[in-house]
Design an enzyme around this catalytic site. Structure first.
Site, short mmCIF file in Angstrom:
data_model
loop_
_atom_site.label_atom_id
_atom_site.label_comp_id
_atom_site.label_asym_id
_atom_site.label_seq_id
_atom_site.Cartn_x
_atom_site.Cartn_y
_atom_site.Cartn_z
N GLY A 48 60.29 40.08 3.65
CA GLY A 48 59.37 40.54 4.69
C GLY A 48 58.90 41.91 4.28
O GLY A 48 58.49 42.10 3.14
N GLU A 49 59.02 42.86 5.16
CA GLU A 49 58.64 44.24 4.84
C GLU A 49 59.86 45.11 5.10
O GLU A 49 60.28 45.26 6.25
CB GLU A 49 57.44 44.63 5.71
N SER A 50 60.42 45.66 4.04
CA SER A 50 61.71 46.34 4.18
C SER A 50 61.65 47.54 5.12
O SER A 50 62.60 47.81 5.84
CB SER A 50 62.25 46.75 2.81
N CYS A 80 64.34 39.55 -1.63
CA CYS A 80 63.15 40.41 -1.63
C CYS A 80 63.38 41.63 -0.75
O CYS A 80 64.19 42.47 -1.09
CB CYS A 80 61.91 39.60 -1.26
N ARG A 109 60.75 49.31 -5.28
CA ARG A 109 59.91 48.48 -4.40
C ARG A 109 58.57 48.18 -5.06
O ARG A 109 58.07 48.98 -5.84
CB ARG A 109 59.65 49.20 -3.07
N ILE A 137 56.70 37.89 -4.37
CA ILE A 137 55.65 38.35 -3.46
C ILE A 137 55.84 39.85 -3.24
O ILE A 137 56.77 40.26 -2.56
CB ILE A 137 55.71 37.60 -2.11
N ARG A 138 54.99 40.64 -3.87
CA ARG A 138 55.14 42.11 -3.83
C ARG A 138 56.61 42.47 -3.99
O ARG A 138 57.21 43.23 -3.23
CB ARG A 138 54.57 42.68 -2.52
N HIS A 173 61.75 34.76 -3.82
CA HIS A 173 61.96 33.99 -2.58
C HIS A 173 62.46 32.58 -2.86
O HIS A 173 61.66 31.65 -2.89
CB HIS A 173 60.63 33.89 -1.81
N GLU A 175 63.81 30.58 -0.93
CA GLU A 175 63.64 29.69 0.24
C GLU A 175 62.25 29.03 0.23
O GLU A 175 62.02 28.11 0.99
CB GLU A 175 63.86 30.48 1.54
N1 GLN Z 1 57.20 44.67 -0.75
C1 GLN Z 1 58.09 44.36 0.32
C2 GLN Z 1 58.99 45.54 0.67
O1 GLN Z 1 59.02 46.51 0.00
C3 GLN Z 1 58.96 43.17 0.00
C4 GLN Z 1 58.11 41.95 -0.07
C5 GLN Z 1 58.83 40.70 0.29
O2 GLN Z 1 59.92 40.70 0.89
N2 GLN Z 1 58.22 39.60 -0.02
O3 GLN Z 1 59.67 45.47 1.64
#
Ligand code: GLN
Length: 199
Positions: A48-50, A80, A109, A137-138, A173, A175
């Site tokens: 997600g977004e940390s 992630c 990150r 993903i990023r 990921h 999952e």
């Molecule tokens: N770029 C996101 C972060 O720094 C991580 C991306 C992800 O969990 N797919 O949190």
């Protein structure tokens, strides 16, 4: 098979983890409040977004209870953003970002670049002749790891999956593909930890 495992459901790709765990015979429950951690035998921290996840974790008073759950022997699987939260530190973290410090790694990150750098790659998994598709993903990568950490996969010379004791992390990921090898590995960790507690 393993018993009840929690999936931190504050934000991000938690539903897919619940499905993946069900596929390997593990009952998964979504966790949003500290009370929901009681009795769990393992915990998944999804992608997600940390930064957002970190804020919510603090706001909901989940930080200490997650540490306690781990200290009590429950395995943890961070993917992630979940890997970032489980890490000891990040080289480029924001000032108020929290790290659970449950695995002795320092992460970077968005290491492969920001929005553009979402990609799939075939990864060699330690001890497994079959390559694994990693969905990035990023994604972060593992910038450095302590002696106790076993690197399980690398991409472009950077560690992207690792384990230290009862903590498993991936920068990608697992999952999001149908390949359940890493969830099965985690289920086995949970099963072993339960055996250790029962013994
Ligand atoms: N770029 C996101 C972060 O720094 C991580 C991306 C992800 O969990 N797919 O949190």
């Amino acid at each position: 098979m393993a018993g009840k495992v929690g999936v931190l459901a504050l934000q991000g790709a938690f539903r897919e983890h619940c499905r993946a765990l069900a596929d390997v015979g593990v009952e998964a429950v979504e966790v949003r409040q500290a009370g929901e951690l009681a009795g769990l035998e393992g915990l998944v921290i999804p992608g997600g977004e940390s930064t957002t996840m970190s804020k919510l974790m603090v706001a909901y008073g989940l930080e200490a209870p997650i540490r306690e759950l781990h200290a009590a022997g429950a395995p943890l699987f961070g993917t992630c953003a979940g890997m970032i939260l489980a890490a000891r530190d990040a080289v480029d973290g924001l000032p108020d970002q929290r790290y659970l410090g449950l695995i002795d790694i320092v992460v970077r990150r968005n290491a492969f670049g920001r929005q553009v750098a979402s990609f799939e790659a075939a990864l060699a998994l330690a001890g497994d002749p079959e390559p694994l598709t990693g969905v990035f993903i990023r994604a972060p990568w593992i910038e450095s790891a302590g002696d106790g950490v076993q690197v399980l996969a690398e991409h472009g010379g950077h560690a992207v999956a690792a384990q230290q004791g009862s903590v498993l992390v991936t920068a990608f990921h697992p999952e999001l593909t149908g390949d359940r090898r890493l969830h099965r590995r985690f289920a086995e960790m949970v099963e072993r930890a339960r055996g250790a507690v029962a013994a």
